[in-house]
Write an enzyme that holds these catalytic residues in place. Structure first.
Site, short mmCIF file in Angstrom:
data_model
loop_
_atom_site.label_atom_id
_atom_site.label_comp_id
_atom_site.label_asym_id
_atom_site.label_seq_id
_atom_site.Cartn_x
_atom_site.Cartn_y
_atom_site.Cartn_z
N GLU A 1 -7.03 -2.46 7.50
CA GLU A 1 -6.18 -2.92 6.41
C GLU A 1 -4.77 -3.17 6.96
O GLU A 1 -4.19 -2.33 7.64
CB GLU A 1 -6.14 -1.86 5.31
CG GLU A 1 -5.12 -2.11 4.22
CD GLU A 1 -5.47 -3.30 3.31
OE1 GLU A 1 -6.56 -3.86 3.46
OE2 GLU A 1 -4.62 -3.66 2.47
N ASP B 1 -5.01 3.74 6.49
CA ASP B 1 -4.07 4.85 6.56
C ASP B 1 -4.65 6.12 5.93
O ASP B 1 -5.51 6.06 5.06
CB ASP B 1 -2.77 4.50 5.82
CG ASP B 1 -2.01 3.41 6.55
OD1 ASP B 1 -2.27 3.23 7.76
OD2 ASP B 1 -1.17 2.74 5.91
N ASP C 1 -3.47 7.89 3.77
CA ASP C 1 -2.75 8.20 2.52
C ASP C 1 -3.51 7.67 1.31
O ASP C 1 -4.65 7.22 1.43
CB ASP C 1 -1.33 7.62 2.58
CG ASP C 1 -1.37 6.10 2.72
OD1 ASP C 1 -2.47 5.52 2.63
OD2 ASP C 1 -0.30 5.49 2.93
N ASP D 1 -3.11 4.97 -0.57
CA ASP D 1 -3.49 3.55 -0.51
C ASP D 1 -4.68 3.36 0.42
O ASP D 1 -5.59 2.58 0.14
CB ASP D 1 -2.32 2.70 -0.02
CG ASP D 1 -1.25 2.57 -1.10
OD1 ASP D 1 -1.55 2.92 -2.26
OD2 ASP D 1 -0.13 2.12 -0.78
#
Ligand code: 0RA
Length: 636
Positions: A425, A498, A500, A502
């Protein structure tokens, strides 16, 4: 020839040593699956007693020390002396292979399916095994050690009830990996058994926990309750599950159907309580009757002229959740994993039951029928649109001459078994990955554009989506009905996002897409999740990477480093790592940490994706709260 054969048979029947020598042949494996199988093997006998009409309750207890106890309130295993063997029938059942059934010719046996090998196998694989039988006013008891009786079966008291209680401890020298049972694994199977055998109460207690953990499974509705359970959190097209139950030529057929507003077909099939993952004659019968009957009603309706093409089977099954369960006297299991029902007589029987039952339902429920037919029109329309979208995509050719997306940095190797593709991504992370990779075997596909939630999107929009189309092209397999695993260009498909929220979102969206449109890819174990580190720890001229907080503390403790002697960098995203760091921490096959996505339980997986991606917010919030959704929890 014949004599030899019977001599061999006697050999096999004599001892349980064969079982201890090759346990895998009898219970599938000596890992956790095999361990749990011991419990199912004992429970199956109680279920048989219930199906014969003599038992209403089965209780499974995980005692402290991982001892299993299975109690039922059936007639009790017979304890009279067996005329040929000279010992109690109980002892014969528990020490001779395949000695079930003999005593009870009339009973309608369901066990004896896939691994249905009987209690004697469990006895053989247990350090000790005890049977307590209550019948004819008495209590009888016998104990065994590694399969051998310690003493003959003996009367130990009076009783005013009947039943069988089995206790055993799995042998750790056989189950070397673990002898610890997992509550949830047992709960799942016992719930399934309660759905498949309506009216039987199955309880599960875990005495290893304080307070004792307990589940009670009892479904009067049978597979109807199963479909209600599967469709929890979905918007249904009709209020009542459509349900038929019939016996024909000795075959019991039970079917439940309910359409919802999703685009997903979710049909589970069972034969003699075994999940037939590869389908078989019962599933073929169900599908063919569905298409036929719905087509008849469609052609007589106002919707007929709205159909762009004749109804296809998939049109009729879009958004359908169904369970078909058959009980067959001599089940034939075929296929690679023996998960396919082969009995040819079953197809026609199921077909007849569904044709008659569905016709009657549709005649009596015009409003519901209208909704189902309307759904078929939409499905057919979307199917035709999807085909046009595919053709257009090919004609417009937004790809390089080789049919691959322009942003794909392919690898040099051509043997798919040696190739991997990182789906990344974000352009900046994609750039680092392209520079850091081993270009011989690692391809990089950066994702761009807006991702959609496939759970809420019709198939034609999904396969022409700007973000997913490059994924489809890169993998080479095609999607849905035209999916072909043989064409897969990379045997490892690694999602890198990531660490996190998102990142977690994009991972979930991609996994949902793979699960719904390329299920075989997930099932075959080709999907992986890359685990980028969260922290970089530098001290005493060393660098260590930590994947979460616990990992960070472990490293600091291991090296006994004072907090002021270490510099800790927290990565906010993949983009913060330079190509070398990305290679070292997340891409180098020697040092990286990747998780293979498993699909052990289709029921559970479907429910998780519905909860995560579906329309209803409260269950999603609850799921995320309950599971503190992390990457590890996506390991389904
Ligand atoms: C054969 C005959 C009879 C009972 C059973 C089997 C039986 C086996 C198991 C295994 C677990 N629980 C069970 N309960 C019953 C009884 C025949 C009779 O009483 O006439």
């Amino acid at each position: 020839m014949n004599e030899n054969y019977s001599a061999d048979q006697i050999q096999i029947l004599k001892g349980l040593e064969a079982v201890r020598l090759r346990p895998g042949m009898y219970i599938g494996s000596t890992g956790p699956d095999g361990l749990h199988h011991l419990v199912y093997e004992i429970v199956d006998n109680s279920i048989d007693e219930a199906l014969a009409g003599y038992c209403t309750e089965v209780k499974v207890v995980i005692e402290k020390g991982d001892v299993i106890r299975v109690d039922d309130n059936g007639r009790g295993i017979p304890v009279d002396i067996h005329p040929e063997e000279g010992v109690s029938a109980l002892e014969v059942v528990l020490t001779k292979l395949h000695a079930g059934g003999k005593f009870d010719k009339n009973s309608y046996k369901v066990s004896g399916g896939l691994h249905g090998v009987g209690s004697s196998v469990v006895n053989a694989l247990s350090t000790w095994f005890e049977a307590t039988v209550e019948r004819q006013g008495k209590i009888w008891f016998q104990r065994f050690q590694v399969g051998d009786p310690v003493a003959p079966c003996k009367e130990i008291g009076d009783s005013d009830r009947t039943g069988t209680s089995i206790r055993f401890q799995a042998d750790p020298s056989i189950f070397t990996e673990t002898t610890a049972y997992t509550f949830d694994i047992l709960a799942k199977r016992l719930r399934e058994l309660a759905f498949l055998n309506k009216g039987i109460r199955i309880r599960l207690q875990d005495e290893r926990e304080t307070p004792v953990k307990e589940h009670d499974f009892f479904f009067e509705g049978g597979v109807k309750s199963f479909v209600e359970y599967l469709n929890t959190n979905k918007n249904k097209l009709h209020d009542e599950v459509i349900y038929f139950e019939k016996e024909r030529d000795g075959v019991m057929v039970e079917i439940a159907l309910e359409w919802n507003d999703t685009y997903i077909e979710n049909i589970f099939s069972f034969a003699n309580n075994i999940n037939t993952r590869e389908g078989g004659t019962h599933l073929i019968g169900l599908k063919s009757a569905l298409t036929r009957t719905i087509n008849v009603f469609l052609n007589e309706s106002k919707f007929s002229k709205k159909m762009p093409e004749p109804l296809s089977g998939e049109d009729a099954r879009e958004g359908l959740t169904a369970v078909v369960s058959v009980k067959v006297p001599n089940p034939q299991f075929e296929g690679q994993t023996k998960g396919k029902l082969g009995n040819s007589e079953v197809k026609g029987i199921v077909e007849q039951v569904v044709n008659e039952g569905l016709q009657e339902y549709l005649e009596r429920h015009p409003k519901e029928t209208e909704k189902i037919l309307e759904k078929c029109v939409l499905a057919a329309t979307a199917r035709v649109a999807a085909r046009k979208a595919r053709e257009n995509a090919r004609r417009k050719n937004p790809f390089e001459s080789n049919g691959l997306p322009g942003k794909l940095a392919d690898c040099q190797e051509r043997d798919p078994a040696k190739c991997e593709v990182y789906i990344v991504e974000g352009d900046s992370a994609g750039g680092s990955a392209k520079m850091g990779r081993d270009r011989a075997t690692q391809a990089i596909l950066p994702l761009w554009g807006k991702m959609l939630n496939v759970e809420k999107t019709s198939p034609d929009k999904v396969i022409s989506n700007e973000k997913l189309l490059p994924v489809i092209q890169t993998l080479g397999t095609g999607v849905a009905d035209s999916f072909d695993l043989e064409k897969l260009r990379y045997h490892k498909v690694i999602i890198m996002a990531d660490a996190d929220v998102d990142g977690s979102h994009i991972r979930t969206l991609l996994l949902t897409f793979f699960f719904r449109y390329m299920k075989d890819l997930v099932e075959a174990g080709h999907i992986y999740i890359a685990m980028p580190p969260l922290y970089k720890l530098s001290f005493a001229k060393q660098v260590h990477y930590a994947y979460d907080e616990a990992d960070r503390e472990k490293i600091l403790a291991e090296f006994n480093i004072a907090a002021d002697k270490v510099s800790i960098q927290r990565y906010k995203g993949l983009g913060e790592m330079n190509p070398e760091q990305l290679w070292e921490t997340t891409m180098n096959p020697m040092t990286r940490n990747i998780i293979r996505v498993k699909l052990d339980d289709a029921v559970e997986a479907d429910s998780i994706f519905t909860i995560l991606m579906g329309d209803l917010v409260p269950p999603r919030r609850k799921f995320i709260e309950d599971n503190a959704l992390t990457v590890a929890n996506l390991d389904i």
